[in-house]
Design an enzyme around this catalytic site. Structure first.
Site, PDB file in Angstrom:
ATOM      1  N   ASP A  29     -37.577  48.364 -27.415  1.00 18.26           N
ATOM      2  CA  ASP A  29     -36.152  48.036 -27.452  1.00 18.26           C
ATOM      3  C   ASP A  29     -36.000  46.578 -27.035  1.00 18.26           C
ATOM      4  OD1 ASP A  29     -35.753  50.652 -28.108  1.00 18.26           O
ATOM      5  OD2 ASP A  29     -34.660  51.188 -26.278  1.00 18.26           O
TER       6      ASP A  29
ATOM      7  N   ASP B 248     -27.170  59.676 -32.639  1.00 19.25           N
ATOM      8  CA  ASP B 248     -27.221  59.603 -31.178  1.00 19.25           C
ATOM      9  C   ASP B 248     -26.002  60.331 -30.640  1.00 19.25           C
ATOM     10  OD1 ASP B 248     -29.399  57.793 -31.545  1.00 19.25           O
ATOM     11  OD2 ASP B 248     -27.930  56.220 -31.914  1.00 19.25           O
TER      12      ASP B 248
END
Length: 236
Positions: free
Chosen positions: A8, A127
């Site tokens: 990330d 998500d």
């Protein structure tokens, strides 16, 4: 099983968040390329990259880092974060990205995502907070149920769905396998589990549930698992 280590990106560094909160970011590597090469050296075939700055901004912010990783590794890379148009999808494909992840734009405009899946290798990122799809870098949560959203892509050319239980992400308290299984059943698409992986038991649970993809993040960074051994034991 596709075991996909994650990088990330925040301001060019490799970080991990807890429950998607940017203020929780912990830097694990200032040179993400070295990290990608390490994954490759220990047996990774795939790499999951999220441009966190891009996810919040609505446009890519770490293109140079991603381009460097694509150029200098042989990993099959999937990229998400701030991808909102075909131009960006094409840009990443030109860099050598294997799969492009559509999240917020897929929820806002499912027809666009379906159309892009006809032309490119598209992954849908779902998500969820309390079972409802979140967008804009997980900052916003709507009223769309994750499994109902997943069902929209049944029978499409979408390559995979990545589903993340945000409440578990970065918390090292185990994957939400039931949630992942429901997404897989509703979509009938190859589904990748994400959020909360913490131990070898999670991999066994995925196998038992017939889920053949998983993203590995904090469990690796915090030394909770031996990723090299897991590649040998579970990967295709």
């Amino acid at each position: 099983m596709q075991i996909i280590p994650a990088i990330d990106l925040k301001e060019g560094c490799a970080v991990r968040l807890s429950q998607g909160l940017m203020e929780s970011a912990k830097v694990y590597a200032e040179n993400p390329l070295e990290l990608a090469k390490h994954f490759e050296e220990i047996g990774a075939k795939y790499l999951h990259i999220v441009d966190l700055d891009g996810a919040f901004a609505g446009e890519p912010k770490n293109r140079a880092v991603i381009a460097q990783i694509c150029k200098e590794s042989k990993l099959k890379i999937e990229v998400g974060g701030g991808i909102r148009n075909e131009e960006t999808i094409q840009h990443y494909e030109d860099l050598g990205v294997e799969r492009v992840i559509l999240g917020s734009i897929a929820l806002k405009n499912p027809d666009f995502a379906l159309k892009m899946a006809e032309k490119y290798a598209i992954v849908i990122g779902i998500d969820a907070k309390d079972g409802k799809v979140a967008t804009e870098g997980w900052a916003k949560s709507g009223n769309v149920l994750a499994w109902e959203f997943a069902e929209l892509f049944k029978g499409s050319k979408v390559k995979a769905i990545i589903c993340t239980d945000i409440a578990r992400d970065g918390m090292l308290n185990g994957l939400n396998i039931d949630f992942t299984k429901k997404i897989q059943e509703k979509s009938a698409i190859f589904t990748i589990a994400s959020g909360g992986l913490s131990s070898l038991q999670d991999f066994a649970g995925l196998e038992n549930a017939g889920i053949n993809g998983v993203i590995v993040g904090k469990a690796f960074y915090e030394g909770k698992i031996n990723l090299q051994e897991i590649f040998r034991k579970f990967e295709d």
